[in-house]
Scaffold this motif. Structure first.
Motif, PDB file in Angstrom:
ATOM      1  N   GLU A 197       0.661  -1.374  -0.110  1.00  0.00           N
ATOM      2  CA  GLU A 197      -0.070   0.143  -0.046  1.00  0.00           C
ATOM      3  C   GLU A 197       0.914   1.345   0.012  1.00  0.00           C
ATOM      4  O   GLU A 197       0.404   2.263  -0.763  1.00  0.00           O
ATOM      5  N   ALA A 198       1.793   0.963   0.516  1.00  0.00           N
ATOM      6  CA  ALA A 198       2.897   2.409   0.716  1.00  0.00           C
ATOM      7  C   ALA A 198       3.655   2.788  -0.573  1.00  0.00           C
ATOM      8  O   ALA A 198       4.125   3.630  -0.504  1.00  0.00           O
ATOM      9  N   GLN A 199       3.609   1.889  -1.343  1.00  0.00           N
ATOM     10  CA  GLN A 199       4.282   1.907  -2.562  1.00  0.00           C
ATOM     11  C   GLN A 199       3.383   2.851  -3.678  1.00  0.00           C
ATOM     12  O   GLN A 199       3.960   3.624  -4.360  1.00  0.00           O
ATOM     13  N   ARG A 200       2.047   2.738  -3.687  1.00  0.00           N
ATOM     14  CA  ARG A 200       1.046   3.402  -4.311  1.00  0.00           C
ATOM     15  C   ARG A 200       1.336   5.100  -4.332  1.00  0.00           C
ATOM     16  O   ARG A 200       1.491   5.470  -5.751  1.00  0.00           O
ATOM     17  N   PRO A 201       1.637   5.659  -3.278  1.00  0.00           N
ATOM     18  CA  PRO A 201       1.689   7.000  -3.707  1.00  0.00           C
ATOM     19  C   PRO A 201       3.101   7.461  -4.387  1.00  0.00           C
ATOM     20  O   PRO A 201       3.123   8.523  -4.647  1.00  0.00           O
ATOM     21  N   GLU A 202       4.016   6.761  -4.432  1.00  0.00           N
ATOM     22  CA  GLU A 202       5.156   6.857  -5.114  1.00  0.00           C
ATOM     23  C   GLU A 202       5.012   6.792  -6.706  1.00  0.00           C
ATOM     24  O   GLU A 202       6.321   7.023  -7.291  1.00  0.00           O
TER      25      GLU A 202
END
Length: 474
Positions: free
Chosen positions: A341-346
């Motif tokens: 999930e944390a990779q999506r904003p990148e």
């Protein structure tokens, strides 16, 4: 091969089997069943069938074979390779197993549970816990994924090191064949050498040979003690050294060993509110290690402390934190589960689900990093996964100054570059997500000719009409 678009009269015959209430035709009702988590595939279907019994599944499949109507079985629709998604032709009907959601039996004497395909994984884990047992399959999607899909994709997760993947957890299955015949193989035997192991054609078959409607699964005693540690290290080589030390000390009591690169840890600290990384994020690599004891909590803690004390003394480990309570251990797992999930904003990312021999993991990371840089200079490697069983999620985020669309145009050359490294190290291009649509062409192009021929013969024998999840796997 099924290639016809079902006409209204035929759709009415299918709807009559499940009842109008469970034959979805409105666009808004169908939408959740024809898109998938990554947004890579958006399919079409004239109808979603939601049977409520094995008999209804059997009647659907019999009619589908007679009329050469393609069927796409679907569980919780959490798969990441497009196996559960219909194509855009509109020729296929989606068969949702979500209403087959009973836990039929919990047998504590044999340590088994018999469940229907639509049971949500988290509900099964909770039912096992209530019976003072452990069902060890654990995935980030466990709140929505279903047992039928877990088995069809031979799901892995964080417990494979100690307990095996879905195939190892399954003792027997109930399957509806494309003809409508029902294979009742719901046995609890741990030893059975009476002929071919048919169940394992369906477990991992991604719905291409039949429809799993129920299964007998293994349960385990709950550990009397568990200890988690979060470790900062300088390199994958150091992580491998720590893993070998942990195996030597703990043996089967080592129940998880997760390797996390610095970048996914940084992304999680940046984008997931409330995240507290236990050690400095400046460490190039991190490990989450779990020790489980059948004796006591003190025993688990002593094992973990002994392993870490030796590793710190010889410089293998730079920093380590051992959990003080269950809440802290849960927070460690929350960090691990939120990494994707944390990779999506990148921005856009290209993902790989690979496995190599455990001893080859440092070499893979080095060679794959070089290959990624050649394909796309500045691309950001986001590497994490189940080091204890050789499975890494080797994801690539776009360069900071790149556009999403331009980066995603590199999907195939990036896959090829990474997978070439995997094959050179005798690894697998699909460790736990399956083949589906995403990797079908690559499987056909790179697998041994004899293996592909055998898979096609099996497919033809089970599904001569070609109605089962066409265009997936093989």
């Amino acid at each position: 091969m099924a290639d016809n678009i079902p006409n209204p009269a035929l759709l009415e015959r299918f709807a009559a089997i499940v009842g109008a209430q469970y034959a979805l035709t409105a666009a808004d009702d169908i939408q959740p069943y024809v898109t998938e988590p990554r947004g890579l595939w958006a399919g079409r279907t004239p109808m979603v069938l939601r049977p409520g019994s094995v008999d209804e599944v059997s009647r659907i499949m019999k009619l589908a074979t007679e009329t050469k109507t393609a069927i796409v079985p679907q569980g919780g629709n959490t798969g990441l390779v497009g196996a559960q998604t219909p194509h855009r032709s509109g020729q296929e009907l989606v068969l949702s197993l979500s209403r087959l959601d009973r836990i039929r039996e919990v047998d504590l004497d044999s340590n088994t549970v018999t469940v229907e395909a639509g049971v949500i994984l988290e509900n099964l884990r909770n039912a096992a816990d209530a019976a003072d047992r452990l069902f060890p399959l654990s995935l980030a999607a466990q709140g929505t994924c279903q047992i039928g899909g877990n088995l069809s994709s031979n799901a892995g997760g964080t417990g494979v090191l100690a307990y095996g993947n879905a195939r190892e957890l399954c003792l027997g299955v109930e399957v509806v064949l494309p003809t409508g015949e029902v294979l009742d193989d719901l046995r609890k035997l741990k030893k059975d050498n009476t002929g071919y192991d048919l169940k394992n054609l369906f477990v991992g078959g991604e719905g291409t040979l039949g429809v799993i409607t129920a299964a007998v699964l293994k349960l385990f005693p709950k550990p009397k003690g568990q200890e988690m540690a979060w470790v900062g290290l300088s390199s994958p080589e150091a992580a491998l050294s720590l893993f070998n030390r942990a195996v030597g000390h703990a043996g089967s009591a080592l129940t998880a060993f997760e390797l996390l690169g610095q970048r996914p840890v940084e992304f999680t600290a940046r984008h997931v509110a409330g995240t507290m990384i236990p050690v400095s994020v400046d460490w190039p690599w991190h490990v989450m290690m779990e020790i489980s004891s059948g004796r006591s909590a003190d025993d688990a803690r002593q094992l973990a402390e002994d392993i870490l004390a030796e590793a710190i003394e010889d410089g293998t480990v730079g920093d380590a934190v051992v959990t003080q309570n269950l809440a802290q251990a849960k927070s460690f797992w929350t960090i691990r589960e939120t990494l994707p999930e944390a990779q999506r904003p990148e921005g856009a990312s290209i993902k790989h689900d690979i496995s190599v021999p455990i001893a080859s993991i440092p070499e893979f990371i080095r060679l794959a990093g070089e290959a990624v840089e050649e394909v796309c200079p500045g691309a950001r490697v986001v590497c994490f996964g189940h080091m204890g069983d050789g499975n890494l999620h080797y994801n690539i985020s776009r360069p900071l100054d790149a556009a999403d669309a331009a980066f995603l145009d590199l999907y195939k050359p990036m896959n090829k570059a990474v997978h070439d490294v995997v094959r050179a190290l005798d690894g697998s291009i699909s460790a736990e997500h399956g083949i589906g649509q995403l990797k079908r062409d690559e499987l056909l192009a790179t697998a041994p000719t004899v293996a592909i021929d055998l898979m096609r013969r099996i497919k033809s024998a089970f599904d001569p009409a070609g109605i089962m999840n066409p265009g997936k796997v093989i």
